[in-house]
Write an enzyme that holds these catalytic residues in place. Structure first.
Site, PDB file in Angstrom:
ATOM      1  N   ARG A  79       0.693  -1.278   0.188  1.00  0.00           N
ATOM      2  CA  ARG A  79       0.088   0.024   0.019  1.00  0.00           C
ATOM      3  C   ARG A  79       0.770   1.378  -0.086  1.00  0.00           C
ATOM      4  O   ARG A  79       0.482   2.147  -0.648  1.00  0.00           O
ATOM      5  CB  ARG A  79      -0.881   0.102   1.115  1.00  0.00           C
ATOM      6  CG  ARG A  79      -1.928   1.037   1.191  1.00  0.00           C
ATOM      7  CD  ARG A  79      -3.284   0.986   1.811  1.00  0.00           C
ATOM      8  NE  ARG A  79      -2.700   0.838   3.488  1.00  0.00           N
ATOM      9  CZ  ARG A  79      -3.439   0.902   4.620  1.00  0.00           C
ATOM     10  NH1 ARG A  79      -4.918   0.678   4.230  1.00  0.00           N
ATOM     11  NH2 ARG A  79      -3.166   0.913   5.934  1.00  0.00           N
ATOM     12  N   LYS A 182      -2.777   6.478   1.251  1.00  0.00           N
ATOM     13  CA  LYS A 182      -2.533   6.923   2.429  1.00  0.00           C
ATOM     14  C   LYS A 182      -1.785   8.086   2.600  1.00  0.00           C
ATOM     15  O   LYS A 182      -0.283   7.981   2.719  1.00  0.00           O
ATOM     16  CB  LYS A 182      -2.078   5.743   3.271  1.00  0.00           C
ATOM     17  CG  LYS A 182      -2.701   5.966   4.884  1.00  0.00           C
ATOM     18  CD  LYS A 182      -2.307   4.546   5.586  1.00  0.00           C
ATOM     19  CE  LYS A 182      -2.750   4.577   7.119  1.00  0.00           C
ATOM     20  NZ  LYS A 182      -4.193   4.995   7.509  1.00  0.00           N
ATOM     21  N   GLU A 218     -16.581   6.919   3.197  1.00  0.00           N
ATOM     22  CA  GLU A 218     -15.747   6.231   4.394  1.00  0.00           C
ATOM     23  C   GLU A 218     -16.251   7.044   5.666  1.00  0.00           C
ATOM     24  O   GLU A 218     -17.043   8.007   5.669  1.00  0.00           O
ATOM     25  CB  GLU A 218     -14.267   6.745   4.357  1.00  0.00           C
ATOM     26  CG  GLU A 218     -13.682   5.937   3.298  1.00  0.00           C
ATOM     27  CD  GLU A 218     -11.842   5.754   3.876  1.00  0.00           C
ATOM     28  OE1 GLU A 218     -11.701   4.454   4.170  1.00  0.00           O
ATOM     29  OE2 GLU A 218     -11.299   6.673   3.738  1.00  0.00           O
TER      30      GLU A 218
END
Length: 338
Positions: A79, A182, A218
């Site tokens: 990620r 992220k 989210e």
């Protein structure tokens, strides 16, 4: 060392060491061990001006057998690679990432909380642009750093029901922006809505899609899921961070005989769910008791007895059992520290 493990909050506590690696002249150097919690950075570093910053979050757990288990470290490495590509940073090789995480946990073993204390060791890998630029462009130098800190539950309620609020006035991320990687900017963008929600007594905001305000995106700092008709349903969206916890729960749900769906979830559907939760590394699962739509003055409740639903309970305990080594890990998710 005098730590009250069972009363730890989710906050920073100094540990003994962190590990660092510098990218210069087109290549990564050697992994270095540091006992300093400070970093020396150029005032024109791209991380300070143009947001070249990405991070990860994962945990290590001490089992009943006293062995330390790190959960899905390779997924976090991958990620971070995706985040690096998204904002044009030097890519941290998977092997370097895994080696750094194992090394920093090993060096700080005494800070891995005891089994059944309710606490764990939070691991924070960080990648920042350190090279100086005043034009908008990627840096040519980077710092990859990993530190650890023992933490309690992210939501002070732990595995208990929390209420969340819908606020249409705020967006977490744009559909073709950085919501699916992220980076710090996503979290900076959520601070104001999060603070307003807390002032109103809600630990998290449920964000709707930024284009139409029709679909669930989210849930604050975590992914959203809903349970109905023996199905685990989680949103599909280009602006959602692919949660490693959510990925794990989808696999467990399948193996428990549930159907799974990753698809756009219209907010209008929310009233049909039997259970709702938010999931992520920090919280694992935080079951949602009620969603309050503050704009329309409507509420949706997901518990009659004040307890989390049966599917959320089962998933939560199953995942925790694998993380702590109480049950076998048929998926190869856990790295045992030798």
């Amino acid at each position: 060392m005098n730590i009250d493990w069972s009363n730890l909050s989710f906050s920073y506590l100094d540990t003994d060491y962190n590990v660092r690696c510098y990218y210069r002249n087109g290549k990564w150097g050697e992994l270095e061990v540091s006992s300093s919690s400070q970093i020396n950075i150029h005032m024109a570093a791209t991380s300070l001006h143009y947001g070249q910053e990405a991070f990860e979050g994962l945990k290590a757990y001490r089992g009943k057998d006293d062995k330390i288990r790190i959960f899905r470290v390779v997924e976090n490495a991958r990620r971070m690679l995706s985040s690096s590509k998204g904002i044009m940073m030097a890519e941290v090789p998977e092997e370097l990432f895994v080696e750094a995480v194992k090394k920093v946990v090993s060096l700080n073993k005494r800070f891995v909380p005891p089994y059944e204390s309710g606490a764990s060791l939070y691991i924070r890998p960080l990648l920042i642009g350190t090279g100086p630029k005043v034009g908008v462009q990627p840096a040519d130098e980077y710092l990859f750093l990993v530190f650890v800190t023992p933490v309690g539950p992210y939501f002070k309620e732990g595995f208990k029901l929390t209420n969340v609020a819908v606020m249409r006035e705020y967006d977490r991320a744009a559909p073709r922006g950085t919501g699916n990687i992220k980076v710090g900017g996503n979290y900076a963008a959520s601070l104001k809505a999060g603070m307003l929600a807390k002032e109103k007594g809600y630990p998290a905001v449920l964000y709707l899609d930024s284009r139409e305000k029709k679909y669930i995106d989210e849930c604050g700092p975590a992914n959203f899921f809903g349970i109905k008709n023996n199905t685990y349903i989680t949103p599909e969206s280009r602006s959602i961070l692919p949660s490693i916890t959510n990925k794990s729960l989808i696999q467990l749900a399948k193996d428990m005989g549930l159907k799974t769906e990753i698809r756009p979830i219209p907010f209008d559907e929310v009233g049909t769910f039997e259970e709702v939760g938010q999931c992520g590394t920090a919280a694992v699962i935080s079951p949602v008791g009620r969603i309050d739509d503050l704009d329309k003055n409507e509420s949706y409740s997901f518990s009659k007895d004040g307890e989390p639903g049966p599917v959320s309970k089962k998933l939560y305990h199953k995942l925790r059992a694998i993380q702590y080594g109480d049950e076998p890990d048929p998926y190869g998710w856990v790295t045992i520290l030798e």
